[in-house]
Design an enzyme around this catalytic site. Sequence first.
Site, short mmCIF file in Angstrom:
data_model
loop_
_atom_site.label_atom_id
_atom_site.label_comp_id
_atom_site.label_asym_id
_atom_site.label_seq_id
_atom_site.Cartn_x
_atom_site.Cartn_y
_atom_site.Cartn_z
N HIS A 1 21.57 12.85 28.81
CA HIS A 1 21.49 12.39 30.37
C HIS A 1 22.91 12.67 30.72
CE1 HIS A 1 23.01 8.45 31.42
NE2 HIS A 1 22.34 8.15 30.40
N ASP B 1 24.78 12.45 33.81
CA ASP B 1 24.95 11.71 34.52
C ASP B 1 25.08 10.38 34.27
OD1 ASP B 1 22.20 11.00 34.34
OD2 ASP B 1 22.00 8.98 36.02
N ASP C 1 28.71 6.62 27.99
CA ASP C 1 27.35 6.73 28.59
C ASP C 1 26.85 8.54 28.92
OD1 ASP C 1 24.70 5.72 28.94
OD2 ASP C 1 25.54 4.23 29.98
N GLU D 1 18.99 9.56 34.83
CA GLU D 1 18.81 8.50 33.81
C GLU D 1 19.36 7.25 34.56
OE1 GLU D 1 18.77 5.45 31.19
OE2 GLU D 1 20.86 6.47 32.00
N GLU D 2 20.28 6.81 35.57
CA GLU D 2 21.03 6.20 35.94
C GLU D 2 20.32 5.54 37.52
OE1 GLU D 2 22.80 4.65 34.16
OE2 GLU D 2 24.66 5.20 31.95
N GLU E 1 21.41 7.11 23.73
CA GLU E 1 22.45 6.63 23.79
C GLU E 1 22.93 5.62 23.72
OE1 GLU E 1 22.15 5.00 27.38
OE2 GLU E 1 20.52 6.66 28.20
N HIS F 1 29.99 2.19 31.15
CA HIS F 1 29.82 1.33 32.71
C HIS F 1 31.65 0.81 32.62
CE1 HIS F 1 25.23 1.82 33.19
NE2 HIS F 1 25.72 3.11 32.40
#
Length: 384
Positions: free
Chosen positions: A69, A71, A103, A137-138, A166, A355
């Site tokens: 992903h 995003d 991520d 995905e998030e 991931e 994150h």
Amino acid sequence: MYINYLKDLIGFKSVTPESNLAIEYIDDLLKKHGFKTEIKIFGDSKSEQVTNLYAVYGNGKPNICFVGHVDVVPAGDYHLWHNSAPFKANEQDGKIYGRGVVDMKGAIACFLTAALDLIKNNPDFKGSISFLLTSDEEGKAKHGTKEMLQYIYDQEYKIDFAVVGEPTCETEIGDTIKIGRRGSVNFKLNIEGLVGHVAYPHKANNPLSCLIKILNELINIKFDEGTEFFQSSNLEVTNIDVGNNTSNVIPASVEAYFNIRFNNLHNAETLGQLIEQIVKRYCKEYKVDYKLEYISAAESFIQNPNDKIKDFADIVESTLKIKPKFSTSGGTSDARFVKNYCSLVEFGLLSEMAHKINEYTKISDLQKLYDVYYNFLMEMLTNK
């Protein structure tokens, strides 16, 4: 090249569900190197539209697919970041900083480089290399990988093995491979009491009294002891809201939110039934009405380590001189959709900085990840 690709990708402010041209960038790059690509946008309304990409090189078997992903989660307070610029790659002291570097734009950059290097160095390789990327995905993960997988299979593409990028590793690159994930179910409980003055409790019915009893039992449930690959299931209370800012009023109602992360000994439905029994018992005792809602974000899953999964683990060990462990820890991921179509591993950078403010990865870790990806593609597609 992975550093250049990563820096470019960080520059796209692709906060869920926006691709913000990150997928278009990858699409252009892969097209220039001979990939057949297709971008699909799914979503019920403009605000929910999600950009997805499938790109494939070759038409033989096996088809090794990187699933990921573009995003990222919001960057938070920009002033807390180095140079106050989370969406501008910042390289210093052997590290690259930027939102999404861990991520999972770092993994995307490494697999892009590995795939293009394999094609350049082995133009007659046997099989196919593909990418399946999404910008959701998030978030809700409703119109991303799940829908794109169904679409490409309707187009008669078949993936034989997937690598989901991931961030899985814990203390060093290579120490952890994910082969499953815990399930997740969210609960919302509303209890209706009777508002009143705290000096006259006999003229009211405090819903908090009932809720406290319920939550006390819930947080002390021993769901299980865990399994070989799963930790024990657990419940966490995440919010309690009475909408009451005064200290002399018994509230009329209360809402509580809680989540259960569960292993493969349970499913969302049976857990919902268990919670319902407990809630119903206490609400009957306290003579209050209630409404319980639960939404399953994901069911748990586990794969038996087959030959391809073991091959990947062997490549990690031979490349990095570390024996990886198989794990199912952490949150949910799009692997839960991929497992319905093919076997897979999840393997990427260190999860610790995902994150976080000043998210970063060591450049040396990018090299290690690239080496694993490249060597695995070589093993699967050239037998060299």
